[in-house]
Structures are given as C-alpha cells and as structure tokens.
Design an enzyme around this catalytic site. Sequence first.
Site, PDB file in Angstrom:
ATOM      1  N   GLU A 297       0.734  -1.208  -0.074  1.00 29.78           N
ATOM      2  CA  GLU A 297       0.033  -0.145  -0.009  1.00 29.78           C
ATOM      3  C   GLU A 297       0.764   1.095  -0.064  1.00 29.78           C
ATOM      4  OE1 GLU A 297      -4.041  -1.446   2.034  1.00 29.78           O
ATOM      5  OE2 GLU A 297      -2.541  -0.809   3.175  1.00 29.78           O
ATOM      6  N   ASP A 370      -8.425  -8.863   3.984  1.00 30.55           N
ATOM      7  CA  ASP A 370      -8.272  -7.641   5.062  1.00 30.55           C
ATOM      8  C   ASP A 370      -9.461  -7.597   6.292  1.00 30.55           C
ATOM      9  OD1 ASP A 370      -7.119  -5.448   6.198  1.00 30.55           O
ATOM     10  OD2 ASP A 370      -7.740  -3.923   4.609  1.00 30.55           O
ATOM     11  N   GLU A 398     -12.516  -1.960  12.049  1.00 31.64           N
ATOM     12  CA  GLU A 398     -12.621  -1.233  10.937  1.00 31.64           C
ATOM     13  C   GLU A 398     -13.641  -1.414   9.968  1.00 31.64           C
ATOM     14  OE1 GLU A 398      -8.801  -1.571   8.603  1.00 31.64           O
ATOM     15  OE2 GLU A 398      -9.819  -0.457   6.891  1.00 31.64           O
TER      16      GLU A 398
END
Lengths: 695, 695
Positions: A297, A370, A398
């Site tokens: 990333e 993820d 998240e």
Amino acid sequence: MGRGVVNRLMALAAALAVAALPLTARAEDGYRLWLRYAPLEGKELARLESFNPRLASVVRDGMEPSQRVAAGELQVGLNSLLGVTSRKVGQNPGDVVLACDQPRLGDGSFTIKAEHHAIRIAGPGQLSCLYGVFALLRELSLGADPNTIDLAEHPAMPLRMLDHWDDPNGYVLRGYSGRSIFDWWKLPEHLDQRLIDYARADASIGINGAVVNSVNASPLFLTDRYIPKLKRVADAWRPYGIRLYISVRFSAPKEIGGLPTADPLDPAVQAWWKARADALYAAIPDFGGFLVKANSEGEPGPQDYHRSHAEGANALARAVGDRGVVIWRAFVYSAEDKTDRAMQAYNEFVPLDGKFDRNVILQVKNGPIDFQPREPFHPLFGAMPHTRLMFEGQITKEYLGQATHLVYLAPLWKEALDWRTGPDGTVAQVIAPAGMAGVANTGSDRDWSGSHFNQANWYTFGRLAWDPSLSSERIAREWAAQTFSRDPAFLAKVVPMMIASRQAVVDYMTPLGLAHQMATGHHYGPGPWVCDLQRPEWNPCYYARADKDGIGFDRTAKGSNALSQYAPSVAARWSDPRATDPDYLLWFHHVPWDFPMPSGKPLWNELIARYDRGVATVDAMAQTWASLQAYVDPERFQDTADYLRIQGQEARWWRDASIAYWQSVNHLPLPAGVRPPEHTLPYYKSLSFPEAPGQ
Amino acid sequence: MGRGVVNRLMALAAALAVAALPLTARAEDGYRLWLRYAPLEGKELARLESFNPRLASVVRDGMEPSQRVAAGELQVGLNSLLGVTSRKVGQNPGDVVLACDQPRLGDGSFTIKAEHHAIRIAGPGQLSCLYGVFALLRELSLGADPNTIDLAEHPAMPLRMLDHWDDPNGYVLRGYSGRSIFDWWKLPEHLDQRLIDYARADASIGINGAVVNSVNASPLFLTDRYIPKLKRVADAWRPYGIRLYISVRFSAPKEIGGLPTADPLDPAVQAWWKARADALYAAIPDFGGFLVKANSEGEPGPQDYHRSHAEGANALARAVGDRGVVIWRAFVYSAEDKTDRAMQAYNEFVPLDGKFDRNVILQVKNGPIDFQPREPFHPLFGAMPHTRLMFEGQITKEYLGQATHLVYLAPLWKEALDWRTGPDGTVAQVIAPAGMAGVANTGSDRDWSGSHFNQANWYTFGRLAWDPSLSSERIAREWAAQTFSRDPAFLAKVVPMMIASRQAVVDYMTPLGLAHQMATGHHYGPGPWVCDLQRPEWNPCYYARADKDGIGFDRTAKGSNALSQYAPSVAARWSDPRATDPDYLLWFHHVPWDFPMPSGKPLWNELIARYDRGVATVDAMAQTWASLQAYVDPERFQDTADYLRIQGQEARWWRDASIAYWQSVNHLPLPAGVRPPEHTLPYYKSLSFPEAPGQ
C-alpha cells in the site's frame, strides 16, 4: 463501636462521596474495564471472608518491581472483592504466598495451589506471580472457592502483542476511540497515568508486548529525539512485563539517516540500522524489536531496490541481533499483480520459506484479504513450515461497525485459530505458533475502546493469545461477569447475545461469503456499487462480481484457483458449490441467482433472508439488553442501549442499500412478503460522510 | 447511633471506595475543574453548619428546567461544602429560597440577600437563580459568611461566548487538549455526559453561548443530517442557559445548496439562507445564529462576488431575522494589500461603519495581528461607533506555549479591555459592549484544557465577560481557591505566580514589543529567522524587521503610520520611541541596537535582559510550585511540576535561539556576563517538529 470510629467512617464516606459529584467520573464510565473486582455477595463472600486471605509475602523496597506490582494488585483486589477499603487480618488467616523471588521475569507460567488453608502462587519468574495474581482474582471474581483453587497455566505462544496504529501526532489510523493513548509531545517529561493503567490491563490478560506506532511508520521513532520518550514508556511498562516495539519505515536511512539509499544490501545502510538498534538497546535493554510493513500500500520496502522481502527483513534482523525480533508483515498486494488479490501474499512469500533469519517472524492476517466480517483462514498458515509465522487480528472494528456496533470477535478469530492443517492436509503447523498480534482498539476515550462491549475484544484477544483453546463462550462469560455482573441470570442472556453478534454483522453486511462491500476510504456503511476506483481490488464490485446472471468470486480451478493454495483436504470442503458451507459460498464460487441453497431457497431469496436475519438479530440484541437493565449501572446501560439503536438503524441501511443494489443488477423482484428497501438506490449512493473516522 | 446505621455507613464507604481503586479516575484528575466544592474547615465550616442551610424551594416535576438544575446544584454544593453526602436538616434551618419561578430565562442578573437567618436568590428569570446559586456556592467556598451575604450582579454584556474551532471529524484547530468534546458521529442517538458537564461549567461562570464548530467552517453543519445532532445538543444545554451557534461557510449555497453562486445579493441565495435558518429555528427555537469568517485566510466571502462585508453579513442577517444574530469576524488581511497587516482590518471595516444590519455584530480580536503574547489593543475598538463590536480573545494558547506553559491570561485580556477611548480621544465606546467571544481550550483530555492551569483561562474568560472590571488578582484567587486550596498561605504564593506568568512568556518569546516570532504552521517554538514564506506577513522577519542597524516595525508617520488609526491621545503615548513603554517599543518603532532604554541599558543589552528575566521567572515559578506541594494533591502537583519543567526547557530554547539569531544579524558581542546560547544558530534552525499539534 466507638463514636470516634463512627465519626471517622462518616468522614470517610463524605470524603469519598465528593468523588461522586457531577463533573467527576460517573460511577461507572467504563474506565475500570474488567478489573472492577466488584464485591462478592452471599455464599462466595462468606467463603472468602472465612478464608480470610492475607498477603504472606512482605512487600519490600528491594523487591523486584513486578513482584511489588503483583503484591499491590492482590491487596487491592482482595479488599475490593471483600467489599472493604482496608483490613486488619484477624485470626486464622489464609496466607497467599507469592513465591516468585527470582530476578528474571520468565515466561509467566504459573501454578496456583490451595493447601492447608493457604494459597501458593509460583513459577519460573516474577511474571508468574503477576499473572498468577490476576488469575487468582479472576477466579475468585467468578466465584471460585479459595480453599480448593488449583491452576497450572503456561502461555500457548511467546509473543502476545498489541499493534497500535498510532501516529506521533496522536491520530489513530482505524481508531474509533479518540486519540492515541501515547502523548509523545509531552514525553519524556510527562507520562500520563493512563499508560500505567494500560500496562496493567494488558498484563491482566497476558499481553506482553506492544508496538507503539502505526505500521505506516513515521521515521521520527528512530530519531535521537524519540529515544528518551520511548525509554520513559518502556521503563514504566517493564514491571508489567510489557516489552516495547516500534514500527519502522524501511526508507528511514534516507529520510533521517542522510544516506542516498535504503538498499538493504548496502553496507552503509546496514551499519545505519545497526547503529539505530544499538542506540535503542542502550536506552531500553529489553527493547522488543521492529515491526515492518514493506512494499505494501505504497510503503517503501526492499523491492524498491529489487531485493526480496527476505533480504529486507534479514538486514534489519541482523541489526537487532539476538536482542529482539523483526516482525515482517505478509499483508502485500501489488498494483502490478493482476491475479486474485487473495492469492498474492501466498505467491510472494511461500517461495521465501526458509530464507528468513531465525529472529524474523512473518505476521499474517487471519484471512487472505483484510479483516472482513468473515474470511476463510489465510492460506499461508500451514504453507511455510520453515518460517516462524505469527497471527494478526484486528481488534479495532474497521470493517465491522467501528465504535458503535456490538460485535464480539472471539468467534471470528477462533474460525482461523481452530484450523490445524498443513498443505498436505496433515497437522504440519498449528496456526500462530510464534505469537498473535492484535491491532489495538485502545484510545483516549474514557471507556478506552469506543464502547463498553468493544472492551470485550481487547480482553478476548489477550485471553486467546494466552490460550487459543478457550471457547468463545468461556471468554464472554469471564469478561461479562467481571465487567458487568456475575449474576447467572445476566450471564445466561448476555453471553448468547455476544456469541450471536458476530454472525449478525456478517449477515447484515456481507452474507454468504461476500466481502469488502464497505464504502470507500472510511469503510463505514455499504458501497457495493463502487466500481470506479483506480486499482481493481479496491472496488467492492471486484469482490462480489455480481451481474444479471449471478454473483460471487470464482476461486476454483475454473477461476483464480485460489483454492489450490489450501491443503487438498481443506480445498475439498470448498471446491463444490453445492457442498460448500453457505458462509463461504460466494467467496469461492460464482453462482446463478437461482442457485439452490441447502435451505431449499434459491440464492436470491436466501441472500435476502440472511440480511433480514442480521437485522432481526440486532433487534433481538436490543431487546435482550433492554431486559438486563436491572443488572447494569444506568450509565453503561444507556450507552449500550444508544449504540444498539445506532446498530439497528445501520443494519437496516446495510440491508436496504445492498438489496437495492443487487436488484439493480439482477432485475429480480423481491420474494413475496419481503419488505422493500426504504429508499431508492440513488438515495443510498448519494449519501456521503466526509467526516467519518478514517477519512 | 444504631448498629444498622453503622453497617450502612460501612457499606457506603466500601462501595464508594471501589471507585478509588487503580484504573479509576484518580482522586484528582482535574475533571471537576473549579467546581470541587471542597469541604470547608474550621470557622467557615462551623458557621455554615450553624446556619444549617436547607433548600426551601420544593423541586417539583413541573418546575422550569433551569430552576431544577439550580436546585440540584445547590444541594450538591452545600452538602459538599459541609462535608456530607446527604443531610436531614434539623432545627432552625437557614432557608435558601430560589425565587425564580418565571418561565423565561432572563439575562441572569441576580440578587442574593441574607435576612432573618435565610438567603433569598432572585432576579428577572430562571437564569438568575442558576447564576445566583453558583455565585452563592463560590462565595461560600471562598469563606463568605452566609449570615451576611449580600450580592447584586448583572452581566456587563449580553453575549458571553466560547468559539470552538472544532471540525466535524473531531479535530480541533489550535487545540492542545485532545479531540473535540463534540462527537457528531454518534449524535443524535448518543450524547456524551461530558457535554452536560461542559454546559454546567460554562453556566457557573456566566457563559451563555457556544459556537460549536470551527470558523474554517464545514458546510456539513447546515445540512439536514446535522440538524437533529445540533438539536440534541441545544436541548441538553438549554437548562444551563447556553445558546447554540454555528459557524457557516459563505459558499455553502453552492457546495450543499446546488446553486451556481453564493452571491449574497442573488435572490436564490438569499432564499436558500432563509430556508436553512428556518429549518434550524424549527428544530431549535432559541438557536443563537451564525458566526462567519469571510474573505480571510482563503475562506470564501462576499468579495468573491465584489460585494462588501456589509452586504455579505446583511444577507445572512436577514435570513436569521430577529431570531438571532450574525457575528462577522473582522480578522482579515489580504494577499493583495501590501500595507501593514496591522492596519488592514481597520482600513477595510471603518468605511462600513453604520452599514451593518442591527443583528450583525463585528467580532474583533483583542489586538490587530493575531493573539500574540502582547499586542496593543485593536484600533477598531472605538472607531466604529455605529456598529456593534464584540471582543475576541484566544483562550487556547496557540502562541503562548500551548498545552504545557503556565500562562495566566487575565492580564493579557485586561490590557485590551481596560482601554476606554474613541478616535477623538474621548470615551466614545467602551471596548466590547456587545459581548466577548473566547476561542475555547476545551477538549477530550481528562483535565479538559490540556493542563490544570489552563483551566484558569477558561474560568477567567467567563468571569471577565460577566464583569470586565474584576481584577486579574481577584479572578486568580477565586480560581485557585476553588480549584486547589483555599489556604491563605497557598493563595499568597500561587496568585502572584499566576500574575507574573504572562510577562514571563512575553519576555522569553517576544520581548519589547516583538511579535509573531513563532515557527511556521504549528507556532511551536522560535522561528525568528523565517523569511521565505510566500506571503510577506506570514514571516517572523516581517514583524521584527531586524538588520545590522536596528530592529522593530516603524508604525509612525515615517513608517506604516498604523499609529494614525488610534485616537490622538492614545497615539501620543506611542509616537515617541523614547517615551513609549518598552513593552510596545518594537511594535511601533524601528530603533538602533544601541537605542538607550529607560533602564539605562542599550536596547541590545535590554533585549537580552528581558529574555533572561523570562527564563528566571519560569525558574521561580517552578520553585514556587515546588514549595506548594503540601497544599496540592499528588496527581495535580506532579502534572504541573512536569509541565513547568518543560516550560523551563523551552523558555531557554526561546532565549537561546532568539539571541543566536539576533547575533547573526547585528554581529554584536554578548554583553559581559551573559550566558551564550547553548547551541549554534544552525542547530536551532535545524530543529523540526512534524508531529507538532497544529500541523
């Protein structure tokens, strides 16, 4: 009782009552976590009073620091369980002996044994008594008989860590509980009491390490200016057995070292890392080591110099030497790699098996994408027998409703931890032998974790890292009894509610093996229609692959063949769509909308039924909670009720927006009796939340 | 006393003691601010016990909400001052009568009168009793005799406000105390208790309004989605007399209204603002109005459409109508305007005097630049007799050491408030007749304000807005007695320390009339060498104008002639450098390094002496504080000692970096006996703080 005593009691009550005025901590604001040691009642109280425990070990100035902490905790905990503020132990006391006079900390293994009206806590080091005291107090809190207590425990894995994704300026990436608990700005001169309370809470559940900064690492943590700050924290944590680690930025030799390169094979780069490690160890002799997110990333890494992950990791590992470890994250997916994102970490790391130095640990997320509400376990587990692997879970939610949704994560983590398989289908490697790391949910909020029930996930992570064989129910019961009420009628309702909460979030967000349907960036709310982001694998449409004919990601041999990364015995369970557990169906298969499900319903109907089940479960959770008002203090009761109301609204939003979108793709009518979405698809698409946490 | 009572007392003591365990609020963590109502002792206690106060008014369900709040506060406060948790009032009670049964809130004027062994609190509305109760408890806390109390107070100005520079995502611009106290993300479903405690603290010092979002305004606050959030807060605040205001973005009609323009003379734009105001007033009948930062530092404004500030303000004012106000900030300085920045607001606004609608208030900072440690008062005060002006001060210490430096701001504000002059030299307009707004220093930190002593500035701001004639000493004494200890020996040392602290920060940061020497962006630490920023007036060198021949900004007729903006009688005091108070010298004059100062020293020597005096004062403050350990709880004592240590280090840093830089400009040797800077100028220039708050 003399008048003087009464007066002193009245004065005490008055003095203490000042603390209960408005503008103080509310009686129960969540700060005390699961360490409330609420006074025992009835039979349990009588039994402990009769045992009449006293600390037999003398707390001396020269005593090792962890032993002092353990002794203090024992006194506080016992007094609190007995419902008194101080005691003069009378006749026939039950001696509690802390038999951990060793100078070393040890691994925290402990035995607790009651014999001859005494309890002896022992083990190979000081940490044995600290962990033993917390275990004793936990057992007594849960109603254990002090006369017969008999425990022998050892940690299932050496590293039990929290990863804080905190920036030096106090911002917490994916944080939903305020700012960072680390105030680097005021350190080293000022250490907030909260950092001590944090270490105590960690120690109470066996956590023994913490990475204090985000994996998207600022190079500041490697500067001379930060070493005294880190040292002050490490010194404060040492008695609690918490070792301090930092995330490092791979390009730091250029950014703060003044070198022209960060090539891991460059001798000047290697010397720079060695000098930095030496400076850290000079200040912090038990410094834990480095955590690295490299070539992931946008973060820099060894591939910037055409070096492998192993070459990068080993360069840092040699700087650290046998003083600590380098934890290297396997969370990589490349803009260049056009294969299935779920396959890329495996493809990149399996060829490196055996090439990492001994003090390198590869940190692998529970699933291959993820931190989704549900994923199959990561195929790297079991596939790198010559590499030390570590499990990474996300405690902060998240993708699971963030601060406000009540989702108990033990069932999620256990789905990965309970697999025991190597690529050949045998038990080649138990998952997570080297350790577990959890992305922390702690912040500056008074309740630490953004909600009272989010505390359960912090607790659970520590307990599972200590002993992954503990059941989700057992941990939920322990936590709820210590945090709220040990009343059996309360636990009988709250534990099933917690257990059900994880399937609920799967159902209302991403049922039947769907994943990554969250809105862009902040990951708050639904965004299944998003399909225009630069990298294909950032788009929800990449994962659902819905069209008028069907839905799901074909990961069989006809598709990406991600299934081939699993052991044959495992792959066999997921290779036939008709035999695949519906919870994993759309993860592995693209199937038509009328695909017959085990329930007898066509897929479209089943999908809607799952969304509805998720909403219904949240409604039931709210009803359950409402029925528990008598067992919970008004403050935490109301906080939780408020959040369940938000969760109910948002579960409906997820259901309605998702169904509206799927209908725009498959043009199918709603089955009879199904409530139509409240708004049109354009409405759901129009919603924007520029102020969402995580933006 | 029966055994049952004793048992209940013991149980109470035990139950309360649980709250004092580790992992709870520390006994004194600063959360209770100045509202601790610490039990009286000695003569004062005996006198209050003998008065035996009881609330004579019955608290009824039908009672107006503010009256209920007042009654509750009175009970809590009296019990606490008496050192008891609950009381059964016995014979011969002293009735406290809350004679405010009116339905309206009123302006808070109150009388408190003791007669015939009773105390009567009265006034024109409910707020009279609320403010009266806080005043009574304050007086009793300070040792007043309940038998003779006799107060009559009324507010000096109608608007007494806090401006929160808080973004919807929780970020606080120039905030040094954590995140925003407003959690818009969880509103309206969940209202944090802290927002109630905040309103109570505000009410206790007479603050009656709050702008909940930053002047760099997000248009979100004008959306339908935010109205229920705002309403929930306004409803919670109403009983405390706090009206809610929002900052608005002038271009919102384009950004969220879908209009092609935000031209204030466009009828569609006017209709849009009217509709937004109507929607807000429908939800919040006592909504306060809008605060606007327009055509300032990149914010949109009427000049984007070649309209004047008056045309812009009046368009919004007509949307609000007589329901509220539009507060328009005079903080403007333009990239195009090449004149002295200190003159621009005056030049821009004075020609508009008389052109603003009646419900427009112009909000003017205390000085003409930007919240510096010392500035002369703003020349707009007294220069716009036909416009309602409001005073803006900065409670959060952006330029004064931020969270950690101990700087008591009453002397700073009073320097502006104590001027009484119009442009003709007469008392044309008393400063700040319409109100005072303070940029809040409240945040999510447990101590609210980033440090315990920063709380004093919040307290002071409210007290001065209520009564600007209160002396700095009086307010410091009130605050310190209520916050820490009413012991005269403590107050005799701590009050002078607070008073001295403001001149100290002037001395070690910007002595002799210097200004804006702070580092770029975050304004943390010294940056006098900075001279390369895009806009000239962003550079410290713009303000100091130092060269080998001299230093200072010539604002006389030979220079920018900013002096001409002041009344002749005022300008006369500052026009001759030899007659100018040294504290303002370099603000108004450019003088040679050997300019003879009143002390007899040349300027260069005097400048260094001032830096040294600043450092010495901070050292003395630390010594004073160390001597007060016996009077302060250990937690707040240590916090403050830690911060004074930081302040001491940073005062030296300011001194050394500044002197090193001035030497690089004037090439003068250090006077004999002066300690040279610890490091070289390149060292100070090399320091960087990318994680500083405010970046």
